[in-house]
Design an enzyme around this catalytic site. Structure first.
Site, short mmCIF file in Angstrom:
data_model
loop_
_atom_site.label_atom_id
_atom_site.label_comp_id
_atom_site.label_asym_id
_atom_site.label_seq_id
_atom_site.Cartn_x
_atom_site.Cartn_y
_atom_site.Cartn_z
N PRO A 11 0.79 -1.22 0.00
CG PRO A 11 -0.08 -1.05 2.15
CD PRO A 11 0.60 -2.00 1.23
CG ASN A 12 -0.33 4.37 1.22
OD1 ASN A 12 -1.29 4.85 0.64
ND2 ASN A 12 -0.40 3.89 2.44
NE ARG A 19 3.47 7.27 2.37
CZ ARG A 19 3.85 6.09 2.81
NH1 ARG A 19 4.25 5.15 1.97
NH2 ARG A 19 3.82 5.81 4.09
CE1 TYR A 24 8.81 5.30 2.81
CE2 TYR A 24 7.45 7.26 2.94
CZ TYR A 24 7.80 6.02 3.42
OH TYR A 24 7.17 5.50 4.52
CG ASN A 75 8.47 -1.68 0.12
OD1 ASN A 75 7.83 -1.68 1.17
ND2 ASN A 75 9.14 -0.63 -0.32
CB ALA A 78 1.40 0.27 6.28
CD GLU A 99 10.66 -7.16 6.08
OE1 GLU A 99 10.25 -6.15 6.68
OE2 GLU A 99 10.89 -8.25 6.65
CG HIS A 101 11.30 -2.04 4.56
ND1 HIS A 101 9.94 -1.94 4.48
CD2 HIS A 101 11.58 -3.20 5.19
CE1 HIS A 101 9.41 -3.01 5.06
NE2 HIS A 101 10.38 -3.79 5.49
NE ARG A 108 10.09 6.31 8.37
CZ ARG A 108 9.09 6.10 7.53
NH1 ARG A 108 9.15 5.12 6.64
NH2 ARG A 108 8.03 6.87 7.54
#
Length: 145
Positions: A11-12, A19, A24, A75, A78, A99, A101, A108
Site C-alpha cells: 500500500p501507498n 509521498r 522516500y 516491499n 505498512a 523483505e 524497504h 523511524r
C-alpha cells in the site's frame, strides 16, 4: 528452474515521488520498476513487478509466485508491521523471499521497528533508498543459483 523474480509492492507505494520525498526520495514506482527490470536483465532475471493497496491481492500474488517464480522481493509497506496473513503466505510458498524497504525502518517511528514478515523471509534490506530493490535482486540471484 524459473529465472523469474516477483517484485511485490504494498500500500501507498504507488504514491512514491509524491509521498514524503524527504523519507522516500523523488523516484516514482515506475522509475523503480524500470531500474529493477534493467538490473534483472543484467543478472539474467525476468522481473514481474506489481503493486497493490490490498492485502489479499498480495497474498494471492505470493501464492502465484510459489508456483511460477524463483523468488520474491517484497516491499509490503505498512502491511510489514501488521500482516500475519502475509507472514503466513510467505511461509507457505517454497521460494525465497527478501523483505525490502526504501527507508531504514529501524530509524523511524517505534511502530515501524517490528516487522511481522521478517521471521518468514530469508532476509531484509532497508535504508538504501530505491537501491534496496537492486540489492534484493542481487541477493535473490545469489540464493536461487
Amino acid at each position: 528452474m524459473s529465472n523469474t523474480i516477483f517484485v511485490l509492492n504494498g500500500p501507498n507505494l504507488n504514491m512514491l515521488g509524491k509521498r514524503e520525498p524527504g523519507i522516500y526520495g523523488g523516484k516514482t514506482l515506475a522509475g523503480i520498476e524500470a531500474d529493477c527490470k534493467a538490473a534483472g536483465a543484467d543478472l539474467g532475471l525476468v522481473i514481474d513487478f506489481r503493486q497493490s493497496n490490498h492485502e489479499g491481492v498480495l497474498v494471492d500474488w505470493l501464492h502465484e509466485a510459489g508456483e511460477k517464480a524463483a523468488g520474491v522481493a517484497i516491499n509490503a509497506g505498512a502491511y510489514t508491521h501488521t500482516s500475519i496473513a502475509l507472514h503466513d503466505a510467505i511461509r507457505a510458498i517454497g521460494v525465497p523471499v527478501v523483505e525490502v524497504h526504501i527507508s531504514n525502518i529501524h530509524a523511524r517511528e517505534e511502530f515501524r521497528h517490528k516487522s511481522m514478515i521478517a521471521s518468514a523471509t530469508k532476509g531484509m534490506i532497508c535504508g538504501f533508498g530505491p537501491q534496496s530493490y537492486i540489492l534484493a535482486l542481487q541477493a535473490l540471484k545469489t540464493i536461487t543459483q
